[in-house]
Write a protein that holds these residues in place. Sequence first.
Motif, mmCIF file in Angstrom:
data_model
loop_
_atom_site.group_PDB
_atom_site.id
_atom_site.type_symbol
_atom_site.label_atom_id
_atom_site.label_comp_id
_atom_site.label_asym_id
_atom_site.label_seq_id
_atom_site.Cartn_x
_atom_site.Cartn_y
_atom_site.Cartn_z
ATOM 1 N N MET A 1 0.844 -1.140 -0.009
ATOM 2 C CA MET A 1 0.128 0.149 0.045
ATOM 3 C C MET A 1 1.023 1.066 0.092
ATOM 4 N N LYS A 2 1.646 1.559 -0.945
ATOM 5 C CA LYS A 2 2.434 2.686 -1.252
ATOM 6 C C LYS A 2 2.221 3.279 -2.445
ATOM 7 N N PRO A 3 2.058 4.513 -2.448
ATOM 8 C CA PRO A 3 1.434 5.222 -3.717
ATOM 9 C C PRO A 3 2.666 5.257 -4.683
ATOM 10 N N PRO B 1 4.978 6.805 -7.489
ATOM 11 C CA PRO B 1 5.605 7.995 -7.417
ATOM 12 C C PRO B 1 5.113 8.849 -7.964
ATOM 13 N N LEU C 1 -3.979 3.464 -1.889
ATOM 14 C CA LEU C 1 -4.589 2.546 -2.361
ATOM 15 C C LEU C 1 -4.272 2.252 -4.235
ATOM 16 N N ARG C 2 -3.649 3.320 -4.462
ATOM 17 C CA ARG C 2 -3.232 3.341 -5.948
ATOM 18 C C ARG C 2 -4.478 3.522 -6.850
#
Lengths: 274, 791
Positions: A1-3, A5, A43-44
């Motif tokens: 759960m990382k955005p 870039p 959550l992209r």
Amino acid sequence: MKPAPFAYARASTLAEVFDALETHGDAARLLAGGQSLVAALNLRLASPSLLLDINGVAALRGVTFADGLLRIGALTRHAELGADPLVALHAPLLAQAVPHIAHAAIRNRGTIGGSLALADPAAELPACVLALEAVLVLASRAGERRVAAGDFFQGLYRTALRGDEVLAAVEVPPRAGASCTVQELARRHGDYAIVGLAAQSLGQGVQLAWFGVGAVPLRTPLAEAALAAGDIAGAQAALAGELDPPGDLHGPPALRLHLARVLLGRAAAALKGH
Amino acid sequence: MNELSSVDRPNSYIGRSVPRPNAKRLVAGRGQYVDDLRLPRMVHVAFLRSPHAHARILSIDSTAAKAAPGVVRVVTGAEMAAVCTPWVGVLHHLKGLKSAPQHALVVDRACWQGEPVVAVVARTRAEAEDAVGLVEVAWQELPAAVDMEAALATGTPVIHPDLGDNLAFTREHVGGEPDACFADAESVVVQAVFHTGRHTGVCLEGRAILADYNPAEGRLTAYHSNQAPHMMQTVFAKHLGLREGDVRVVCRDVGGSYGIKVHVYPDEMATAALSKMLGRPVKFAADRMEGMVSDIHARDHRIAARAAVTKDGVITAMEIDDLTGIGPYSVYPRTSAVEGNQVVNLCGGPYGLRGYKARTTVVFQNKTPTCQYRAVGHPIATTVTEGLVDLAAEAIGMDPAEIRRRNLLADDVYPFRNLAGLAFEGLSHHACLTKLLAMMDYEGLKAERDALRAKGVYRGIGIASFIELTNPSPFMYGIGGARISAMDGATVRLDPDGSVAIASGVTEQGQGTEAMLAQIVAGAVGVDLSRVRVTTGDTETTPYGGGTWASRGAGIGGEAALQAGNALREQILVIAGAMLQAAPESLDVRGDAVVDRDTGAERLPLEELGRIVYFRGDTLPKDLPRELVATRHYTPKDYPFAFTNGAQASYLEVDVETGFVKLLRHWCVEDCGTVINPMLVDEQIRGGVVQGLGGALLEHCVYSPEGQLLTGSLADYLLPMSGEMPDIAVAHVETPTKESALGAKGAGEAGTAGAPAAVQNAINDALRPFGARVFAQPFTPARILPALGKI
């Protein structure tokens, strides 16, 4: 759960905001309170290439009353909205809505402009500005234009905001002395409402604005007319023709319609009790 | 002077609410959870997970992902299978249980939405997630078996063709003469179909593992958020081709587990395998979204049940038909048949029946696998049993408390073996119920409820008695062939400064295990609690053991610690006796010193004893033993399980216009035997009650007909929050087990076991004036309003 870039920039004037919007177009997103946007990034669900932080733009701040209009800057935090004496006097409906919005930590960051520009159909503030018959001030390089709340919300998460515009403020015609109530049903305190109602009555008029019952916040003129005439049962009956709520995890459309009728009854009692 | 028992010494900490020794560290943000750990050369893994409930892989194109910034390696199922062997989640004693080999990464066919398919290792988690988005998988979607009711029907796809059908396990048990009881013309038969909604345990800390394979020594160290480090040591060794001795599993701080972190997960196995493949540390920390589709789910049951009751209120028989869907694989190594099996074992448990028949049918489906979650099977069995008891009471016009008084096993009947075959050493149903009714002022509450009904306010009172399985012996897993220890050990050591170190095989997940161990050992040795420190969760430095699950930490790990603490005190007193030229029996340890046992007069500071033993052993008699360290192990032998019992009650209000339920009060009286730390036990009960309330009212894993999880985030999967929780009053009855000196039974699951049943009964009590009833959890407005005929 990382955005995904993204680049980050901080604007301090509206001119800088307009510059960025011109350069980046749809690839830029404005960051105000971030209470929905940052989750969407993680959550992209959103992956803008530029996050433009507008928290330093002074022109978007502040609550004033002048020339018979209450003007609420877009960066006004929910917590500020709930505590502001001018809001309490001229638009008590907004003040009443604030405790229903999420939780204290979110109210300390989330902004009225963010909430209105996102246009979540289950959120409180879009329905409140609709009930208040407020006007939204949209700013762009070309100047300001004013859009009635009823014309602003155009579809699910869709508004009248153009790509080169920023929601600058909300202008509310004064409603001092109005009876108002915010009724909502949520499974847990702070959740988005299954059904919600922002209601106001002043003199002979009644305004009912619903949230959580469709793609946009909705007015129900037949129910308003019946309620203004003192016919609560008639107002409840009218909802079947005016609301067409969706089914979802909370239950079928019939559940929402039933709950809307119940809320209308409670709102009528609350308005009368004032 | 009377002889004091070993748990009743003058300086005992048993029964005292002392603060947890680790609380300050955790509250200060100085905990060390897996995601806090950073090792040199560490890389991160993210997984591409199946977007489909059932689909075949046609091809995988990793070209773009491999070229993405920071990517170290992209691994598919076929490559993974060469390093990590598949597993099959069956146990011998669950006769007929079958399952299919499960791989760490899908080799050719994904069987649930969320199953890990491709592993992407990169310098950062963000880069790994970026690259996951670049992996192209061509899928051939397959028809999915989603609805458990249709799992065995013709036309439903068989998930594992080699197994023949979707039936994983079935068991029927008959005790006494149920058919005769139901045929009795004088009896009334009541029945209902219960649903316990599929839900999951949500830990504050998600699943996480940092695997560090060191090729120079051929050893794997896994820092793991887990409840059973020794079990995982075995599992990693077996499936990665290592010797058990070459695997070290370290569980530092663990932020909640609830049974979620006691299973073998494919993504965690893949992480360990990746570390072996890469020869460097690999970290995986599940985010909430992937946790929702990959942490085990539980409690997906439909139970048709009936009971026979005589007109004077004797419940003679119960018959239970349980169906549960467990996902596509039985989870390794504890299996997914245990929950259904527990329903068969536990229904009717508090009562003296004449007939009992129960069957479970456990089926495969294309959903997230289910397995053991806090109070395995208990909330289901209690909901069914207590629902039937209330229906029986209503059918014959008897008060719900009175029918329980007439049917609960008498407090003097023990030892007792019930019709399900469970052996009870000593329970206290009547004492608990009596205390519960007094606590809640049952008669006063009923009067209030009745008075409010006249004003159109609909409140309900619900009672639930229950039994709880704790302290499992090897009969739980060992006899089925699983290398899951039922024994646990503790090593207790006196250091030269007079402080005491404990190393225990049971683990701390935030519930206070280490506080419990420290209290027991401080009391047993005689030292001040502040001089004791505890190590748990490290296969290299603690005695072999099972870890903490099935409410075994205090009852088994605590007893081992008590015995080890007693042994260390004996060692200290023998040495002190030699130094003081006194009989060891005339001495004792109290505080920081050896004292005269009768007068309490200080004879020798422990620090001085330590100095002499460790640094001036030359001054001691040559043949004097100098061991200041003792290890003891304990395993329950007399009973397969130490059953506990209790009773709960719920008081709530149903808004009959909206179908919303407002919880007003909740009470729990339970009997876990010796209470070591009342504050910790009470908070265990309260936390458990809240999880039970969540299951009863809010939590639900909802799937689309295609097998897509619709409640995939905490916005849709509703956890209980403090604002909606009632005050929870807790009290105890203490019936210590005679099997151990400590007398402690488990307390970790009692709250969860009984809470949903109490809520169900209270809602139905509130709805009684309308002739409405609900038996499907969670009890939502969408279920209550139709029962009321409002929609």
